[in-house]
Design a protein around this motif. Structure first.
Motif, PDB file in Angstrom:
ATOM      1  N   THR A 107      11.955  -5.947 -50.876  1.00  0.00           N
ATOM      2  CA  THR A 107      12.042  -4.613 -51.474  1.00  0.00           C
ATOM      3  C   THR A 107      10.884  -4.370 -52.431  1.00  0.00           C
ATOM      4  O   THR A 107      10.572  -3.221 -52.747  1.00  0.00           O
ATOM      5  N   CYS A 155      15.844   3.544 -53.590  1.00  0.00           N
ATOM      6  CA  CYS A 155      16.486   2.225 -53.549  1.00  0.00           C
ATOM      7  C   CYS A 155      17.398   2.011 -54.751  1.00  0.00           C
ATOM      8  O   CYS A 155      18.536   1.560 -54.610  1.00  0.00           O
ATOM      9  N   THR A 186      11.249   3.299 -47.990  1.00  0.00           N
ATOM     10  CA  THR A 186      11.601   1.977 -48.506  1.00  0.00           C
ATOM     11  C   THR A 186      10.591   0.923 -48.083  1.00  0.00           C
ATOM     12  O   THR A 186      10.587  -0.187 -48.622  1.00  0.00           O
ATOM     13  N   GLN A 236      18.097   2.336 -49.780  1.00  0.00           N
ATOM     14  CA  GLN A 236      18.461   0.929 -49.694  1.00  0.00           C
ATOM     15  C   GLN A 236      19.906   0.823 -49.237  1.00  0.00           C
ATOM     16  O   GLN A 236      20.825   1.295 -49.914  1.00  0.00           O
ATOM     17  N   PHE A 262      19.191  -4.569 -45.352  1.00  0.00           N
ATOM     18  CA  PHE A 262      18.170  -4.788 -46.385  1.00  0.00           C
ATOM     19  C   PHE A 262      18.337  -6.188 -46.956  1.00  0.00           C
ATOM     20  O   PHE A 262      19.418  -6.793 -46.868  1.00  0.00           O
TER      21      PHE A 262
END
Length: 989
Positions: free
Chosen positions: A113, A230, A351, A636, A641
């Motif tokens: 991330t 996110c 993202t 997210q 993820f």
């Protein structure tokens, strides 16, 4: 865990394979971020003096604050363990890093991330984490993170293992730092977000002033930034931070598969690619270095002086455009927001890990971005607040046509093209003063920097106006009459009653909303087409709840703005009201009508081929007719993820009927201007989230327009071709495929037929509808036909004062100076006539005009009707149900088409061509014929009228763009867009 196990197995296989083939990329090269000396606060006193300022971002303007923050972060003031700052245990991965063998070499790709991170926590931030997210368990409903708390997320090149054992004080953040600074009084989410680059080579600069002038990139920092796409999935307080990561605290950070057995080139992080694109706005096409002399000569407006690239007026940079929900949560002052608040979640690829709302580009590398944000942003709707054609029109309206009513005219016109700014200004001003003050053109250029500039107080309204017909303009509409009635007195609808009274004084029901005069619902909700929307992330980020409302799928969402009803002004008097634009009623009276509205069923029910406006202009189906399937946001999520601490991430559903917000007509000319002059428009051409991974959105918009022209607008066919000893005869039929007139929209759009007789080599022998470099229709002698240009070449007066020269509607053409032009022409009230009568049926007595507010009557309207067009009695029945009067039913019809039977039920126009063979060049013989249909969004007479009726930066800007726009080799070459043609048809001897 099966996927992880499989990945580990494959990793083992790859390592073994590398050994077998003898690939030796050497031992680990070490930590490229490591420096020989520590990087710690050099002057603690300076850091101490800066600390109080840094902890309150909202106390300064963004540019001033960023300069202070630059001093603080650049001096490593936060690396102060003695003052209670705490750092992570070590540089850690934020997700997996996977290796791939490509052409005999290993390549790594990070799927975190963030890039590998080392976070530094301020003392109060660390105290909050210990109390509320300890190893023993997290506190339910914890208190807010205290104001002034800071996290500096230093980022490094992957893999994290390279730097894991290095002293944190000797690590140089090679990928910059993501920062979070708590300031709950400034925004609903309560955080100041940003990316910071260390050192002069990082590319980081303060966002204000927006420099360089032609970059227009995403801001590096600010409140309510895209980071929330996110962070809004966190369990609370928009942070996933855990004390397990911090040095000296119990527990261990999360671990991810990280294949680090080789040395590879470091990759850019998502933060860097978003705010530091290689070129945020490359010109998409090369404009002309010098003005096109042929175009300028053809438009015959020699009185103007051409601006240069250095002197042309530019719209303020898109970098400035960011408004957000206030700290107290959404209320009337947050009714309209810039699209920056939607970008993070409703643009694709935001993202950096998932690419919903895209598809592979079938014609090249990368992807096509089909997200709502990307497709809308470069549409005429998204560009509406920066449209140079509109602003030049407004200059003519206020300088020449209606100078005594300039303030009212500006407010009325900007209530459409700059609707969010105009509406929010009214809301705030009414709350402040109790009055409905007028929104002005100057406010559109308002910027927040420098803070003491005269326009700064109106900066938010400038941002909103420049954002065009932005997301909150449509997704808060309330069009049901019963529901909208009680809303009139609510603060988010301040001054809408006054607008309705000015523009639609005798209307009721839906007709009261014409000219964009609709009510909006609660600032706490946004409407969408899908049932059971995932509400958590949007509510966390903005305090707004998404709700299902079928209204958003109705044609009336388009019809409220695309039925333009305006006063007829003369001096300070209003003579009447008349319809400038009737795209929606054209559809409502056609075979395409759905027979329903937000108020319920309409008389006569659905047409033979019902289809909503969105069905054509916001397609939600694939070429094979199947529904488009996609998630509608990029956030997210939980299952797809990398795992995080303190998460409340949802999993989004794939939706059936995902609609592309393409929203195009045929105005390729505007899009070409935006492609070639992004610096003048103040926009970026590259999507900030997808960057180089996807086709530039302006290119996709242009292609959508070309597809619309060639596949969904019209067909042209030749029939009954015959040649006698005296003449060549043929019929041409133009079939309208649109659900409204063709052309439609603003009245100055036009289309025309070019009919050509060709010899055996394809050379033209006879042409009706030939044009010059500027798209001016000329005769065989190359001279403009009467009516093509209205002004003398020095703009000193009309070529034919008091007259209305134009090409009439033809059913038969026999000469080259006769051309079938599909258009609406309107005239002004007659001069020096007391109490003139103005309506759709009155006799034309004034001059031809392009003024929206000077339309006394129609001179000609032979635009091709849509199929299944209803007779006037049926139109009147529907008009009354909509709350309009007889004028709408009549005005939407035709003018000066004589007895042409094609204009009864509509759908097509057939005309005859009879070419005397004696008119062909001596000694030549016709071998074939062809008919082509062309479209002009801004005909030459319209452009000349702009240049002869106003002065100043807005008019000069359009003059510059027209002069320098390079259309050579494009489908709009010669300032005319080819819609469709018949192809050549052989002439039999």
């Amino acid at each position: 865990m099966p996927d992880l196990c499989r990945a580990l197995h494959l990793a083992s296989f790859w390592v073994a394979a590398a050994a077998l083939v003898g690939i030796t990329q050497g031992a680990r090269a070490g930590c490229i971020a490591e420096r020989p000396t520590v990087m710690a606060p050099a002057d603690p006193l300076v850091c101490q003096q800066l600390a109080a300022t840094i902890r309150k971002p909202s106390a300064l303007s963004l540019g001033d604050y960023e300069n202070k923050l630059n001093q603080y972060l650049g001096s490593y003031c936060y690396r102060d363990e003695a003052a209670g700052w705490v750092h992570d245990k070590y540089v850690r991965q934020a997700g997996p890093r996977i290796a791939t063998l490509v052409n005999g070499a290993w390549q790594g790709k990070d799927f975190g991330t963030h890039a590998p991170v080392m976070i530094w926590y301020s003392p109060d931030m660390m105290d909050w984490l210990r109390k509320n997210r300890s190893a023993g368990g997290e506190v339910d409903h914890p208190p807010p993170v205290p104001d002034g708390a800071i996290m500096v997320k230093e980022m490094f090149s992957e893999p994290a293992s390279d730097c894991r054992t290095v002293d944190p004080l000797r690590l140089f953040p090679t990928s910059g730092a993501a920062i979070m600074i708590r300031d709950a009084s400034a925004s609903y989410d309560g955080w100041f977000w940003g990316w910071y680059g260390f050192g002069s080579q990082s590319g980081w600069t303060p966002d204000w002033p927006a420099l360089p002038a032609d970059n227009n990139s995403m801001p590096n920092m600010g409140f309510a930034q895209y980071c929330m796409n996110c962070h809004a999935s966190a369990a609370d307080n928009l942070t996933f931070a855990s004390p397990k990561n911090a040095a000296g605290e119990p527990g261990k950070p999360l671990n991810y598969l990280a294949q680090d057995f080789f040395t590879g080139a470091p990759a850019e992080t998502l933060h860097q690619t978003v705010v530091l694109p290689v070129n945020a706005n490359p010109r998409l096409g090369q404009p002309l270095y010098s003005p096109n002399a042929d175009v300028i000569a053809a438009l015959q407006a020699y009185v103007r002086e051409m601006p240069t690239y250095e002197t042309v007026s530019r719209m303020p940079s898109e970098t400035y455009d960011n408004t957000w929900v206030g700290a107290k949560g959404p209320d009337a002052s947050d009714t309209f927001l810039t699209s920056s608040q939607c970008l993070g979640c409703h643009d694709a690829g935001s993202t950096g890990l998932q690419f919903d709302m895209t598809r592979p580009n079938p014609h090249g590398d990368g992807m096509i971005n089909l997200s709502p944000l990307a497709t809308w942003r470069t549409s005429p709707m998204g560009l509406g607040g920066r449209d140079p054609i509109f602003f030049a029109q407004l200059a003519s309206e206020t300088q020449s046509f209606h100078p005594k009513m300039s303030g009212v005219v500006q407010d009325v016109c900007l209530g459409c093209h700059g609707i969010a700014g105009e509406r929010q200004f009214h809301i705030d001003e009414k709350a402040r003063s109790g009055k409905c003050e007028l929104f002005s053109r100057d406010m559109v250029d308002a910027t927040p920097w420098p803070a003491d500039n005269p326009s700064a107080a109106h900066a938010n309204y400038g941002m909103l106006a420049r954002d065009g017909i932005t997301c909150t303009s449509c997704h808060r509409m309330v069009l049901n009459t019963k529901a909208s009635g009680p809303l009139a007195d609510q603060p988010q609808n301040a001054c809408v009653d006054e607008r309705q009274a000015l523009l639609n004084p005798h209307a009721t029901g839906f007709a009261k909303t014409f000219t964009g005069s609709f009510m909006v619902g609660s600032p706490e909700t946004l409407i969408g087409p899908f049932e059971k929307p995932e509400a958590g992330p949007m509510h966390t980020a903005l305090g707004i709840k998404p709700v299902h409302d079928a209204t958003i799928m109705s044609s009336e969402v388009c019809g409220t703005c695309h039925t333009v009803h305006l006063p007829v002004l003369q001096g300070t008097n209003t003579l009447a009201h008349i319809y400038e634009q009737t795209t929606y009623p054209e559809w409502a009276f056609s075979a395409y009508r759905t027979g329903s509205s937000p108020d319920g069923p309409l008389p006569l029910g659905a047409g033979a081929t019902p289809r909503s406006c969105q069905g054509c202009h916001m397609s939600s189906t694939e070429p094979d007719g199947s529904p488009t399937m996609s998630k509608i946001a990029s956030i997210q999520e939980n299952l797809n993820f990398p795992q995080t601490e303190s998460s409340n991430a949802p999993d989004l559903s794939v939706r059936e009927g995902f609609a592309r917000h393409t929203l195009v007509g045929l105005n390729v000319f505007l899009v070409k201007m935006a492609q070639q002059f992004p610096d003048v428009f103040g926009i970026r051409t590259r999507d900030p989230m997808m960057g180089k991974k996807a086709l530039d959105p302006l290119v996709l918009t242009e292609q959508a327009m070309l597809d619309q022209a060639s596949q969904a607008t019209a067909t042209v066919a030749i029939s009954d071709l015959a040649m006698t000893t005296e003449a060549l005869d043929a019929k041409v039929t133009v079939k309208n495929l649109a659900g409204h007139k063709f052309p439609s929209g603003v009245g100055f759009r036009r289309a025309f037929l070019t009919f050509s007789v060709l010899d055996q080599n394809g050379e033209q022998l006879w042409v009706s509808g030939r044009t010059n470099a500027a798209g001016v229709i000329v005769g065989a002698d190359g001279k403009p036909l009467d009516g093509e240009l209205w002004w003398k070449d020095d703009c000193s007066g009309r070529v034919h004062p008091g007259e209305r020269p134009h090409q009439p509607h033809y059913q038969k053409i026999t000469r080259q100076d006769q051309v079938q032009i599909y258009q609406e022409l309107v005239s002004t009230p007659p001069a020096n006539t007391p109490n003139p009568v103005c309506n759709a049926q009155s006799k034309p007595e004034g001059e031809l005009t392009t003024s929206f507010l000077s339309i006394c009557t129609e001179v000609k309207d032979n635009r091709i009707l849509p199929a299944g067009f209803l007779p006037v009695e049926s139109r009147l029945e529907i008009a009354k149900a909509l709350g309009a009067d007889e004028e709408l039913a009549v005005d939407v019809g035709t003018t000066a088409v004589e007895d042409d039977p094609d204009y009864i039920e509509g759908g097509s126009d057939t005309l005859s061509y009879s070419i005397p063979l004696a008119d062909l060049p001596k000694g030549t013989h016709p071998a074939s014929i062809e008919a082509d249909l062309y479209y002009q969004a801004t005909p030459p007479s319209y452009l000349q009228d702009r240049f002869c009726t106003a002065k100043g930066p807005d008019t000069d800007r359009l003059y510059f763009l027209v002069g320098h726009l390079n259309l050579a080799g494009t489908q709009a070459d010669g300032w005319k867009l080819k819609v469709v043609g018949s192809g050549t048809v052989a002439v039999q001897p």
